[in-house]
Structure formats: structure tokens, C-alpha cells
Design an enzyme around this catalytic site. Structure first.
Site, mmCIF file in Angstrom:
data_model
loop_
_atom_site.group_PDB
_atom_site.id
_atom_site.type_symbol
_atom_site.label_atom_id
_atom_site.label_comp_id
_atom_site.label_asym_id
_atom_site.label_seq_id
_atom_site.Cartn_x
_atom_site.Cartn_y
_atom_site.Cartn_z
ATOM 1 N N HIS A 1 0.767 -1.438 0.143
ATOM 2 C CA HIS A 1 0.180 -0.043 0.182
ATOM 3 C C HIS A 1 0.740 1.152 0.170
ATOM 4 O O HIS A 1 2.167 1.181 -0.040
ATOM 5 C CB HIS A 1 -0.982 0.084 1.344
ATOM 6 C CG HIS A 1 -0.535 0.109 2.423
ATOM 7 N ND1 HIS A 1 0.275 -0.932 3.141
ATOM 8 C CD2 HIS A 1 -0.474 1.089 3.771
ATOM 9 C CE1 HIS A 1 0.656 -0.551 4.360
ATOM 10 N NE2 HIS A 1 0.072 0.750 4.596
ATOM 11 N N ASP B 1 5.479 4.676 5.050
ATOM 12 C CA ASP B 1 6.393 3.886 5.579
ATOM 13 C C ASP B 1 6.251 2.356 4.786
ATOM 14 O O ASP B 1 7.121 1.402 5.196
ATOM 15 C CB ASP B 1 6.344 3.544 6.962
ATOM 16 C CG ASP B 1 4.896 3.129 7.353
ATOM 17 O OD1 ASP B 1 3.759 3.368 6.668
ATOM 18 O OD2 ASP B 1 4.742 2.348 8.445
ATOM 19 N N HIS B 2 5.794 2.364 3.580
ATOM 20 C CA HIS B 2 5.842 1.345 2.776
ATOM 21 C C HIS B 2 6.289 1.409 1.492
ATOM 22 O O HIS B 2 6.739 0.604 0.884
ATOM 23 C CB HIS B 2 4.469 0.754 2.825
ATOM 24 C CG HIS B 2 3.829 0.292 3.959
ATOM 25 N ND1 HIS B 2 3.698 -1.147 4.304
ATOM 26 C CD2 HIS B 2 3.602 1.006 5.345
ATOM 27 C CE1 HIS B 2 3.550 -1.259 5.719
ATOM 28 N NE2 HIS B 2 3.421 -0.039 6.091
ATOM 29 N N HIS C 1 -7.703 -0.732 5.677
ATOM 30 C CA HIS C 1 -6.971 0.050 6.045
ATOM 31 C C HIS C 1 -6.756 1.267 5.255
ATOM 32 O O HIS C 1 -6.647 2.216 5.869
ATOM 33 C CB HIS C 1 -5.474 -0.809 6.530
ATOM 34 C CG HIS C 1 -4.062 0.062 6.946
ATOM 35 N ND1 HIS C 1 -4.135 0.892 8.247
ATOM 36 C CD2 HIS C 1 -3.245 0.482 6.202
ATOM 37 C CE1 HIS C 1 -3.040 1.151 8.188
ATOM 38 N NE2 HIS C 1 -2.361 1.392 7.004
ATOM 39 N N ASP D 1 -0.210 -3.969 6.349
ATOM 40 C CA ASP D 1 -0.897 -3.286 7.461
ATOM 41 C C ASP D 1 -2.434 -3.734 7.625
ATOM 42 O O ASP D 1 -3.378 -2.867 8.201
ATOM 43 C CB ASP D 1 -0.952 -1.787 7.472
ATOM 44 C CG ASP D 1 0.436 -1.303 7.751
ATOM 45 O OD1 ASP D 1 1.331 -1.953 8.079
ATOM 46 O OD2 ASP D 1 0.613 -0.029 7.738
HETATM 47 ZN ZN ZN Z 1 -0.388 1.572 6.509
#
Ligand code: ZN
Length: 292
Positions: free
Chosen positions: A73, A77-78, A134, A151
Site C-alpha cells: 500500500h 513507511d511502505h 486500512h 498493515d
Molecule cells: Zn499503512
């Protein structure tokens, strides 16, 4: 940045040894996963914060060659890892897989994917699952008995419902929970102790949960990682999959006495709201089943 995991989970094999899964802790509590083709030593990073140097150092030390990024996603932080490789001028040489729905937000995307698509890595076919709730356009990747679920599903928890609605996350979690019980759950953060504190606050009569708390506390006391878990463990002790349990239903009904909790999705949504209140963080350690 100090990472909460000092000793990562050792690499493990899947797909009859054709693939290996490696874990590289990054930032405070992110877990970057590397899927490695054992024949060619090519590696795909599943998500990551802007931590290109850590990943490159890891690969170099083990003779691996990073050739791909698979994004679950588009949170920073991804996909930060894509941006970090872009800054180094290296992103253009990588295969970048991400959700077709959010293709414009995935830097360097070369392969937009959607629910049900096949994702080939080495000579193994993985499967793409759309797992929203999410954030819109969240995907998970399944390679034999391993799921990279970003997540969506966490060890003993689930992600925040930023885009929601609760029904979407509920559906995604049910689909993930329907994977075979031995499937290893490679989620993207080490959040398990906090998740288990909440789980125990809503299901204190669950022996499997008590056992898991003891196991995870022992691992974490040594700085080891509690991830991956398995789908079987999650079904047995993750409160967000346990909406059918009377104890969980009673805990959320006590917290939200005016709510209609007659449908499973309502119980799930109330469980998520109750965790978001964070009351459980005020509970002392002695309520946990640590000395039995
Ligand atoms: Zn996330």
C-alpha cells in the site's frame, strides 16, 4: 533509529526451498521482508520505509541482488523504499509491483496488479489479494504458505481503518483468515505485545491467547521478533477474527451498551473502536497471564 527488534527472525524457506523469506528490521518497528529466489539469489523487497542502505547492505552481505519491490500500500513507511531507490537513481532498474487502483501513487510502478492476479517470482506463482479497509488499494501477496499482508492483518491485531469502512476490513480479514492454518503471516510491523494487551482485555478466558502472551513476552524480552505468526494462531487468539466468541461480544457490548451489535461486522467494528480508545494501555502488567 533504534529498532524494537534487535534479533530478526532467521530466514525460512517456502515453495519447497525454491524461495526464502528474510526479515530486515527498519525504522522503529517496521519489518521489511525480502523474498529470495534461492536459485538466482534475486530478491524482492516487500514494502519499506526509506531504508535503501539497510536493504542494500543486507543483500550485499549475503550475496543477494535486489531486483524488485512489491508494495502492499501507499503509506510513506511502505513506499518510502521506492523513493529512497529513486533518489539513488536505482528505481528505474527495478521491477515494481503495486495495486492497479493506486498505480499513480506507487513510485516507479512497472506492474499494476489487482485481486486474483498471479504474481510470478522466480519460477513460483504467487497470488494477489485485494485487502482493503486500512487504506484503499491495499493488496496482500500470497506465495505458497506465506502471506505478506502489510498493515491489514497484524500478529494479534489489525491495521487502523483509515479509509474503511469497517465492512471492508472485516471482509479482508475473513479472507486472510480463510488461508490454510499453517500460512505464515508476514505483516509489516512488530506491534504484537501491544496487540496482545488489548486482546487479553477483551478475551481473558482464552487459553491459547494466554499461551501466546507468555511466548511473545519471552521472545520480546530478548529483543527477538514475534513475526511471523500463522493463520492458525491468529484464528485462535486475534480478537479481530474472533467476533463470533461470546466473551469478545460481551466485552464490546459492555463498552458500547447503546450499539446494535447483532451482526458480526458490528462486533468487529466495535472491537476496533474499543482498541482505538486505548483504555487497555492503562491496565497494569499483573493482569496479564505471565506467571502461570
Ligand atoms: Zn499503512
Amino acid at each position: 533509529m533504534d529498532h524494537v527488534v534487535r534479533t530478526p527472525t532467521p530466514p525460512f524457506a517456502t515453495a519447497s526451498g525454491r524461495l526464502e523469506v528474510h526479515q530486515v528490521p527498519a525504522w522503529r518497528d517496521n519489518l521489511i521482508w525480502l523474498l529470495v529466489d534461492t536459485a538466482t539469489k534475486e530478491a524482492a523487497a516487500i514494502d519499506g520505509p526509506p531504508a535503501a542502505d539497510e536493504v542494500l547492505a543486507y543483500c550485499e552481505a549475503r550475496g543477494l541482488k535486489l531486483t524488485a519491490i512489491f508494495n502492499t500500500h501507499t503509506h510513506h513507511d511502505h513506499i518510502g523504499i521506492n523513493q529512497a531507490f529513486e533518489q539513488k537513481g536505482m528505481l528505474k532498474d527495478l521491477r515494481v509491483v503495486g495495486a492497479k487502483k493506486r498505480a499513480d501513487d506507487v513510485p516507479g510502478i512497472t506492474e499494476p496488479v489487482d485481486d486474483g492476479d498471479t504474481l510470478r517470482f522466480g519460477d513460483v506463482n504467487g497470488k494477489v489479494m485485494l485487502t482493503e479497509g486500512h487504506i484503499d488499494g491495499h493488496v496482500s501477496y500470497v506465495f505458497e504458505d506465506v502471506v505478506f499482508c502489510g498493515d491489514t492483518l497484524f500478529a494479534a491485531g489489525c491495521g487502523y481503518l483509515f479509509d474503511g469502512p469497517p465492512a471492508k476490513m472485516h471482509e479482508s480479514l475473513k479472507r486472510l483468515a480463510a488461508l490454510p492454518p499453517e500460512t505464515r503471516v508476514c505483516c509489516a510491523h512488530e506491534y504484537t505485545e501491544d496487540n496482545l494487551r488489548f486482546a487479553w482485555s477483551v478475551e481473558p478466558d482464552n487459553d491459547a491467547l494466554a499461551e501466546r502472551i507468555r511466548k511473545v513476552w519471552a521472545l520480546r524480552a530478548e529483543g527477538k521478533c514475534s513475526v511471523p505468526s500463522t493463520i492458525g494462531e491468529e484464528r485462535a487468539s486475534n480478537p479481530f477474527l474472533r467476533f463470533a466468541q461470546t466473551t469478545v461480544q460481551k466485552a464490546v457490548a459492555d463498552a458500547f451498551p447503546d450499539d446494535d451489535l447483532s451482526a458480526p461486522v458490528d462486533v468487529f467494528a466495535a472491537t476496533r473502536r474499543l482498541k482505538d480508545r486505548k483504555d487497555y494501555r492503562e491496565r497494569p502488567d499483573h493482569v496479564l497471564p505471565l506467571n502461570e
